[in-house]
Design a protein around this motif. Structure first.
Motif, mmCIF file in Angstrom:
data_model
loop_
_atom_site.group_PDB
_atom_site.id
_atom_site.type_symbol
_atom_site.label_atom_id
_atom_site.label_comp_id
_atom_site.label_asym_id
_atom_site.label_seq_id
_atom_site.Cartn_x
_atom_site.Cartn_y
_atom_site.Cartn_z
ATOM 1 N N ALA A 5 2.312 -4.664 -25.032
ATOM 2 C CA ALA A 5 2.395 -4.413 -23.594
ATOM 3 C C ALA A 5 3.362 -5.413 -22.983
ATOM 4 N N LEU A 6 3.933 -5.052 -21.854
ATOM 5 C CA LEU A 6 4.840 -5.937 -21.140
ATOM 6 C C LEU A 6 4.198 -6.372 -19.828
ATOM 7 N N VAL A 7 4.327 -7.657 -19.530
ATOM 8 C CA VAL A 7 3.891 -8.184 -18.246
ATOM 9 C C VAL A 7 5.102 -8.809 -17.569
ATOM 10 N N ALA A 8 5.366 -8.393 -16.329
ATOM 11 C CA ALA A 8 6.519 -8.878 -15.577
ATOM 12 C C ALA A 8 6.032 -9.735 -14.409
ATOM 13 N N PRO A 9 5.957 -11.057 -14.599
ATOM 14 C CA PRO A 9 5.478 -11.921 -13.517
ATOM 15 C C PRO A 9 6.613 -12.340 -12.581
ATOM 16 N N ALA A 10 6.296 -12.390 -11.287
ATOM 17 C CA ALA A 10 7.232 -12.858 -10.271
ATOM 18 C C ALA A 10 6.603 -14.029 -9.528
ATOM 19 N N HIS A 11 7.367 -14.645 -8.635
ATOM 20 C CA HIS A 11 6.878 -15.813 -7.899
ATOM 21 C C HIS A 11 5.579 -15.523 -7.153
#
Length: 279
Positions: A5-11
């Motif tokens: 799975a991919l997790v795309a974290p942002a600020h």
């Protein structure tokens, strides 16, 4: 599971526009790779948090996760927050494997998106001439991250044959307003600001406010959920490292912009697909 799975974290931000934009960006990525499980997460201030998303994926049966940080520089969030979040999640879940890709960084295609956003701002402000440009970014306590933005500003200046300087919304000088006033002190009057932020929020709003107060003729919107930014986020990820497919358009890089015609050039190339403003 056949693929991680991919997790795309942002600020993360208290401004709801920021989270909405990041989620729209990840939605663009999902359109490009509907075969992968892709989740949005935030490192602070917005939900869902990184821990919440990891827990959800583990419950769904994933034992491998790839983290794709939606960050533009290798600053504190990239060097400290992301590794810390990964270490905490790994410690909480036996057998879970998590690896991180590089941050989004300063992909060449993002420079084209900057130009698209700037053309939009110039058109709205009915600006027909530019004699200087400010590249506004978040800023960091890490001087290396700020130097990377300064290098990007120099690249834009060389490409467009315009004076370009970097400015920062926090942690480092000069602020956008100071940069605009410095150009005005040189006798320049048609100064625009290109916003090198991933999404709208408090910092880009403040940079825009200071720049306009100082006399900027236009300020562009942040990069936002542009397809080119979504494509950039595919780098270093699973399934052939998400390299561009044969159907992805190939961008050419035509010649630079002549001085005194910069605003007209930006204005006359609204699509950004064949612009001479790419770098």
């Amino acid at each position: 599971m056949a693929a991680p799975a991919l997790v795309a974290p942002a600020h993360g931000s208290r401004d709801p526009r920021s989270a909405a934009t990041i989620k729209a960006l990840v939605a663009e990525v999902k359109k490009m790779r509907p075969d992968l499980r892709i989740e949005t997460a935030f490192l602070d201030l917005s939900k869902p948090s990184f821990d919440m998303v990891v827990d959800r994926l583990v419950k769904a049966g994933f034992d491998e996760i790839v983290v794709v940080p939606l960050l533009l520089t290798e600053a504190f969030h990239a060097r400290v927050d992301v590794p810390r979040a990964i270490a905490t999640a790994t410690a909480r879940h036996d057998g879970l494997k998590i690896r991180a890709t590089r941050v989004l960084g300063m992909e060449a295609a993002f420079l084209e998106v900057l130009d698209v956003r700037l053309r939009e701002a110039l058109k709205e402000a009915r600006v027909r001439e530019l004699d200087a440009l400010v590249l506004a970014a978040a800023g960091s306590s890490d001087p290396l991250a700020n130097r990377a933005v300064a290098r990007l500003a120099r690249t834009r200046g060389t490409r467009h044959k315009l004076p370009v300087t970097a400015a920062f919304a926090s942690a480092a000088p000069p602020a956008a307003g100071e940069a605009v006033r410095a150009f005005r002190g040189e006798g320049r009057r048609h100064i625009a600001v290109a916003s090198f932020f991933p999404a709208p929020g408090t910092l880009p709003d403040r940079a825009a406010e200071l720049a306009l107060e100082a006399g900027a003729v236009a300020v562009s919107e942040p990069l936002g959920a542009h397809p080119e930014v979504a494509r950039g986020s595919r780098r270093d990820t699973p399934s052939a490292r998400w390299s561009s497919s044969p159907s992805d358009p190939v961008q050419e890089s035509p010649g630079p912009v002549s001085p005194g015609r910069a605003a007209a050039h930006f204005r006359d190339h609204p699509t950004g697909r064949s612009s001479r403003c790419s770098s």
